[in-house]
Design an enzyme around this catalytic site. Structure first.
Site, PDB file in Angstrom:
ATOM      1  CG  ASP A  48       0.568   3.102   6.810  1.00 39.88           C
ATOM      2  OD1 ASP A  48       0.912   3.849   8.298  1.00 39.88           O
ATOM      3  OD2 ASP A  48      -0.834   3.875   6.446  1.00 39.88           O
ATOM      4  CG  HIS A 194       1.674   0.888   2.141  1.00 38.75           C
ATOM      5  ND1 HIS A 194       1.733   1.853   1.376  1.00 38.75           N
ATOM      6  CD2 HIS A 194       0.408   1.185   2.522  1.00 38.75           C
ATOM      7  CE1 HIS A 194       0.722   3.075   1.512  1.00 38.75           C
ATOM      8  NE2 HIS A 194      -0.029   2.231   2.377  1.00 38.75           N
TER       9      HIS A 194
END
Length: 234
Positions: A48, A194
């Protein structure tokens, strides 16, 4: 959490106009497909908050070295800043998906904002990368009725995660990321990491990057393939 609350949240995912806190573990158990529970011999690897010129290329290099692909949930504002990185994600064989325009919470956004941000991100991905995204993951895992409507309008499937590396904090280390994921490194898991620190502690992404070899090695040692959501049999 009461059965009444769980039923209300499940109703959201069936299209009713109520907000949902879908990151909650009991809710994800009731909606395994939304949680990302896939085929029994596959683990979906997802990232993400990118793309980020400081960090995403290093993830792409490491994934190439490991010989596996992933799904990158991008923010429109980040992709607009580094469109070449979006093109590289696709050129390297990875999947690109929608995370929103900025990292706002759909449960507290003003009406119409989520619809506009999802629309803008989809169009930017199509214009910049030449592909149409298939997946939508809202920031914070917060699915509202408007977020679900936005996904439906653009042919996106909402998907969350079954395990996260807790890699956004200043205290995160490669060892802590692997330890957080380890209990859920099973067939059908969707892992959340991430590739950017745009909404995380500065430099937190370095822990995720260093943990990748161990994550992939553990999965493969268990006979599990690691790849993007498109191969996850959702």
């Amino acid at each position: 959490m009461s059965r009444r609350v769980l039923a209300a949240v499940a109703a959201v995912l069936a299209g009713h106009a109520l907000p949902a806190a879908t990151w909650l573990r009991p809710v994800r158990r009731l909606t395994p497909r939304v949680a990302g529970r896939g085929g029994p011999r596959h683990v979906a690897l997802t990232f993400d908050d990118g793309p980020d010129a400081r960090s995403t290329p290093l993830f792409l290099d490491e994934l190439a070295r490991l010989g596996c692909h992933a799904t990158f949930f991008v923010l429109g504002a980040m992709l607009r800043r580094d469109p070449a990185l979006g093109r590289r994600i696709v050129a390297d064989g990875h999947e690109i998906a929608v995370h929103g325009w900025e990292h706002g919470n759909a449960l507290t956004s003003r009406p119409g904002r989520v619809l506009g941000e999802v629309r803008g991100t989809v169009r930017l991905i199509e214009d910049v990368c030449g592909v149409s995204p298939s997946w939508y993951r809202p920031p914070y895992g917060a699915l509202s009725a408007e977020a679900l409507l936005a996904a439906r309008r653009h042919g996106l499937r909402p998907v969350l995660w079954t395990a996260w590396g807790r890699d956004w904090t200043a205290a995160a280390t490669p060892e802590s990321v692997l330890a957080a994921l380890a209990p859920e490194l099973v067939g059908g898991a969707t892992l959340l990491l991430h590739d950017s620190d745009v909404t995380s502690a500065p430099g937190a992404w370095t822990s995720s990057l260093a943990a990748l070899p161990g994550v992939v090695a553990r999965c493969r040692a268990a006979g599990l393939a690691v790849g993007p959501l498109r191969d996850h049999a959702l």
